[in-house]
Design a protein around this motif. Structure first.
Motif, PDB file in Angstrom:
ATOM      1  N   UNK A  53      61.501  41.044 143.999  1.00  0.00           N
ATOM      2  CA  UNK A  53      60.698  42.242 144.227  1.00  0.00           C
ATOM      3  C   UNK A  53      59.211  41.886 144.251  1.00  0.00           C
ATOM      4  N   UNK A  54      58.449  42.758 144.864  1.00  0.00           N
ATOM      5  CA  UNK A  54      56.997  42.596 144.830  1.00  0.00           C
ATOM      6  C   UNK A  54      56.534  42.993 143.430  1.00  0.00           C
ATOM      7  N   UNK A  55      55.999  42.038 142.695  1.00  0.00           N
ATOM      8  CA  UNK A  55      55.629  42.313 141.306  1.00  0.00           C
ATOM      9  C   UNK A  55      54.129  42.507 141.144  1.00  0.00           C
ATOM     10  N   UNK A  56      53.384  42.201 142.196  1.00  0.00           N
ATOM     11  CA  UNK A  56      51.936  42.338 142.104  1.00  0.00           C
ATOM     12  C   UNK A  56      51.299  42.155 143.465  1.00  0.00           C
ATOM     13  N   UNK A  57      49.964  42.270 143.493  1.00  0.00           N
ATOM     14  CA  UNK A  57      49.229  42.029 144.733  1.00  0.00           C
ATOM     15  C   UNK A  57      47.858  41.463 144.391  1.00  0.00           C
ATOM     16  N   UNK A  58      47.362  40.630 145.299  1.00  0.00           N
ATOM     17  CA  UNK A  58      46.028  40.043 145.114  1.00  0.00           C
ATOM     18  C   UNK A  58      45.042  40.737 146.041  1.00  0.00           C
ATOM     19  N   UNK A  59      43.921  41.132 145.477  1.00  0.00           N
ATOM     20  CA  UNK A  59      42.851  41.735 146.270  1.00  0.00           C
ATOM     21  C   UNK A  59      42.023  40.631 146.911  1.00  0.00           C
ATOM     22  N   UNK A  60      41.846  40.705 148.225  1.00  0.00           N
ATOM     23  CA  UNK A  60      41.030  39.715 148.945  1.00  0.00           C
ATOM     24  C   UNK A  60      40.002  40.474 149.779  1.00  0.00           C
ATOM     25  N   UNK A 113      47.669  43.757 139.466  1.00  0.00           N
ATOM     26  CA  UNK A 113      46.712  43.611 140.551  1.00  0.00           C
ATOM     27  C   UNK A 113      45.769  42.462 140.183  1.00  0.00           C
ATOM     28  N   UNK A 114      45.619  41.513 141.110  1.00  0.00           N
ATOM     29  CA  UNK A 114      44.808  40.328 140.822  1.00  0.00           C
ATOM     30  C   UNK A 114      43.494  40.366 141.591  1.00  0.00           C
ATOM     31  N   UNK A 115      42.428  39.940 140.918  1.00  0.00           N
ATOM     32  CA  UNK A 115      41.102  39.921 141.531  1.00  0.00           C
ATOM     33  C   UNK A 115      40.492  38.532 141.326  1.00  0.00           C
ATOM     34  N   UNK A 116      39.863  38.001 142.356  1.00  0.00           N
ATOM     35  CA  UNK A 116      39.192  36.702 142.257  1.00  0.00           C
ATOM     36  C   UNK A 116      37.822  36.848 141.611  1.00  0.00           C
ATOM     37  N   UNK A 117      37.544  35.995 140.631  1.00  0.00           N
ATOM     38  CA  UNK A 117      36.264  36.041 139.930  1.00  0.00           C
ATOM     39  C   UNK A 117      35.547  34.705 140.111  1.00  0.00           C
ATOM     40  N   UNK A 118      34.348  34.753 140.683  1.00  0.00           N
ATOM     41  CA  UNK A 118      33.562  33.533 140.848  1.00  0.00           C
ATOM     42  C   UNK A 118      33.193  32.936 139.497  1.00  0.00           C
ATOM     43  N   UNK A 119      33.179  31.628 139.441  1.00  0.00           N
ATOM     44  CA  UNK A 119      32.807  30.936 138.208  1.00  0.00           C
ATOM     45  C   UNK A 119      31.437  31.412 137.717  1.00  0.00           C
ATOM     46  N   UNK A 120      30.553  31.646 138.679  1.00  0.00           N
ATOM     47  CA  UNK A 120      29.205  32.103 138.345  1.00  0.00           C
ATOM     48  C   UNK A 120      29.210  33.395 137.525  1.00  0.00           C
TER      49      UNK A 120
END
Ligand code: C2E
Ligand code: CA
Ligand code: CA
Ligand code: CA
Length: 278
Positions: A53-60, A113-120
């Motif tokens: 099943x789809x368990x999550x999604x990544x925001x791009x 829901x996943x979000x990318x976070x810059x190292x900065x």
């Protein structure tokens, strides 16, 4: 002959100057682009290999420029980082992602829901409050949010980044080590980052089908992550064969064009509903 070479030099210089001007023009257009809807968020489903099943999604994040068309996030995120716009973009993306997660829950889909976070941004002390505020506005439990962080610099327990990561985890948010294996600090991250998830970079996934060493490497990463009680997500899965290999290796979840490209929210919803119905 000399003249030709000079022309080439002038041309090279011009194109570099052009490139710099183009970057500056992107930057000046970025703020407006966020306000007028050129910047938007696509979602790529994450398929759980145990439940299918789809368990999550990544925001791009996406920028569809009215004249230039789509501009790659690899390009404008770098510019945004360089010129202090990353906080604004990330706030915009988290806001959209959290709203999306709440809407999915309302429709009966319990997805992370996943979000990318810059190292900065991990060096910005305001980050935990910014996130807490958005979660509170929409009423999303912190456990539903995953922050994908990329290994860049070396890390130790006394660093500000480490303290920031601790603080985020204490608030209930989950962390994921993104692009695993491609950075400079893989071992540091395994030792010090309280991450619930590891994402294997697509370079390894795409190489493993034709290469024994890469296959063994992927297997080792999965075993190591499991021994530390982390779940493993493989990115860049484009074929049924890759899916089957990963399933056999007990990889927990996959993302990639084989399942779906990143799509607007309404298409994500159609996909999820379609899969549930099967
Ligand atoms: P990433 O976080 O490693 O994201 C995975 C990239 O691989 C995405 O590219 C995705 O569209 C692409 N991808 C997914 N499945 C496949 C596949 O099966 N095959 C291939 N060839 N590619 C696949 P995208 O969307 O262009 O994003 C590039 C990078 O830009 C991301 O890499 C991430 O580092 C950054 N980025 C994107 N959105 C954001 C954001 O909101 N904030 C920050 N800080 N960075 C972002
Ligand atoms: Ca990512
Ligand atoms: Ca990646
Ligand atoms: Ca990345």
């Amino acid at each position: 002959e000399e003249a030709v070479r000079n022309d080439e030099l002038v041309y090279k210089f011009d194109s570099r100057k052009h490139e710099a001007q183009w970057e500056i023009s992107l930057l000046t257009q970025l703020d407006r682009a966020i306000d007028n809807g050129e910047v938007w968020v696509a979602y790529q489903p994450k398929l759980d290999l145990t439940s299918n099943r789809v368990s999550g999604a990544e925001a791009l994040v996406r920028w569809t420029h009215p004249e230039r068309g789509p501009i790659s996030p690899d390009k404008f995120i770098r510019i945004a980082e360089e010129f202090h716009r990353i906080e604004r973009i990330t706030r915009f993306v988290i806001n959209d992602a959290v709203r999306t997660a709440v809407e999915l829950r309302r429709q009966g889909f319990d997805m992370t829901i996943s979000v990318n976070i810059s190292a900065q941004l991990l060096r910005n002390p305001g980050l935990p409050d910014m996130i807490a505020e958005i979660l509170a506005i929409y009423g999303l439990p912190a456990e539903m949010l995953i922050l994908e962080i990329t290994e860049t610099d070396r890390l130790d327990r006394s660093s500000r980044t480490f303290q920031m990561l601790q603080k985020l985890v204490q608030s209930g948010i989950r962390l994921s080590i993104d692009d695993f294996g491609t950075g400079n600090a893989t071992i540091d991250y395994l030792r010090y980052v309280p991450a619930a998830e590891v994402k294997i970079d697509k370079v390894f996934i795409q190489a493993m089908e034709g290469n024994k060493e890469d296959l063994l490497l992927v297997q080792s990463i999965i075993e190591m992550a499991h021994s530390q009680d982390r779940t493993v997500v493989a990115e860049g899965v484009e074929t049924q064969a890759a899916l089957e290999i990963l399933r056999a290796m007990q990889c927990d979840a996959i993302q990639g064009y084989y399942v779906s490209r990143p799509v607007p929210f309404r298409d994500l919803l159609t996909q999820i509903v379609g899969r549930e119905a099967r």
